[in-house]
Design a protein around this motif. Structure first.
Motif, mmCIF file in Angstrom:
data_model
loop_
_atom_site.group_PDB
_atom_site.id
_atom_site.type_symbol
_atom_site.label_atom_id
_atom_site.label_comp_id
_atom_site.label_asym_id
_atom_site.label_seq_id
_atom_site.Cartn_x
_atom_site.Cartn_y
_atom_site.Cartn_z
ATOM 1 N N GLY A 175 52.751 60.916 -10.781
ATOM 2 C CA GLY A 175 51.858 59.829 -10.412
ATOM 3 C C GLY A 175 52.477 58.456 -10.422
ATOM 4 N N MET A 176 53.674 58.290 -10.952
ATOM 5 C CA MET A 176 54.248 56.950 -10.914
ATOM 6 C C MET A 176 55.761 57.037 -10.926
ATOM 7 N N LYS A 215 54.013 51.290 -6.895
ATOM 8 C CA LYS A 215 53.749 52.265 -5.845
ATOM 9 C C LYS A 215 52.444 52.998 -6.087
ATOM 10 N N SER A 218 50.203 56.050 -6.232
ATOM 11 C CA SER A 218 50.637 57.416 -6.516
ATOM 12 C C SER A 218 49.904 58.481 -5.705
ATOM 13 N N GLN A 242 52.111 60.790 -3.615
ATOM 14 C CA GLN A 242 52.901 61.702 -4.440
ATOM 15 C C GLN A 242 52.026 62.822 -5.004
ATOM 16 N N GLY A 300 52.619 57.030 -16.659
ATOM 17 C CA GLY A 300 52.703 58.079 -15.648
ATOM 18 C C GLY A 300 52.550 59.478 -16.195
ATOM 19 N N ASP A 356 47.495 60.902 -14.356
ATOM 20 C CA ASP A 356 47.153 60.173 -13.138
ATOM 21 C C ASP A 356 45.836 59.429 -13.252
ATOM 22 N N ASP A 385 46.818 51.893 -7.757
ATOM 23 C CA ASP A 385 46.423 53.140 -7.105
ATOM 24 C C ASP A 385 45.145 52.989 -6.281
#
Length: 265
Positions: free
Chosen positions: A13-14, A28, A30, A33, A96, A99, A235
């Protein structure tokens, strides 16, 4: 609906980049991903019945567990339930290791500084519980009494935010803190605490499951609140996807079915 067991998941998630001897989080989102990996890692306190807890077989079950399973199905990913130290929930999210935080997670102003919330999906309040024969009848009667709650919980935040500053009137001018709500209830049953403050959803479920002990809920409480899912602030796509999935569940009746399963009374 899937019924998954909890298992450990790290680093999802990160993305992170190393800087010198430490690590720095990126900004970013997540969601991509999560879709690529096919797994949504949900952080929870596995003693928080009926939202997320272990049944007699050791499986993680509950209202929020059923919601998360259904949302994951709509997102076309698997869900993994990761038990965490509730006092470190935001740290686990930011690092991370998970999530989302999804386990009777109350929206508060303090938490808004650290995470983004989904749209609220359930109303709640912070109730005051005593033993049936207690002399305590009102919030004011807590003066001089031993009051306990779960550490780092919204119950503690609600007590400390009370306009009357009643916490200063408690025994030792503070709340006695325990790692789990089970500990909090055990403390009351044993007589070490004279009152406890807990989420209403958990409190009423716990009392229903432990009818051998005579509890009483005061008419006074420490405020109304709402539950939501907690995500990292970057997110946005994940937050939107979870909101859309919850909206679909409310529209197609799935949410009501899950609610009736756990809160029929």
């Amino acid at each position: 609906m899937k019924n998954t067991l909890a298992k450990v998941a790290f680093g999802l998630g990160m993305a992170t980049v190393l800087v010198g001897c430490g690590a720095e989080e990126t900004t970013k989102d997540s969601f991509d991903q999560i879709k690529e990996e096919g797994t949504l890692v949900v952080g929870l306190d596995d003693t928080f019945a009926p939202m997320g807890f272990r049944d007699s077989n050791g499986d993680i079950v509950g209202f929020d567990v059923d919601l998360a399973n259904e949302v994951a199905e709509k997102l076309d990913v698997e869900v993994e339930f990761q038990p965490i130290d509730w006092a470190l929930k935001e740290t686990e999210l930011k690092s991370g290791n998970i999530d989302v935080i999804w386990n009777g997670y109350t929206i508060t102003e303090e938490r808004k500084k650290q995470v983004d919330f989904s749209s609220p999906y359930l109303e709640n309040s912070q109730i005051i519980i005593v033993l049936e024969d207690s002399e305590i009848q009102t919030k004011e009667d807590l003066s001089g009494k031993v009051v306990s709650a779960q550490q780092s919980s919204s119950a503690v935040e609600a007590i400390n935010a009370d306009e009357s500053n009643i916490v200063e009137e408690f025994a030792d001018q503070d709340v006695v803190l325990y790692p789990s709500n089970n500990d909090v209830f055990n403390d009351l049953a044993s007589g070490r605490s004279e009152a406890i403050v807990v989420d209403e959803t958990l409190g009423r479920y716990y009392m229903k499951q432990n009818k051998e002990i005579s509890y009483r809920v005061l008419e006074d409480n420490f405020g109304e609140e709402e539950y939501a899912v907690g995500m990292r602030k970057e997110d946005d796509k994940l937050t939107e996807a979870i909101d859309n999935a919850l909206d679909e569940m409310k529209a197609d009746g799935t949410f009501d079915e899950i609610y009736a399963k756990w809160f029929a009374e």
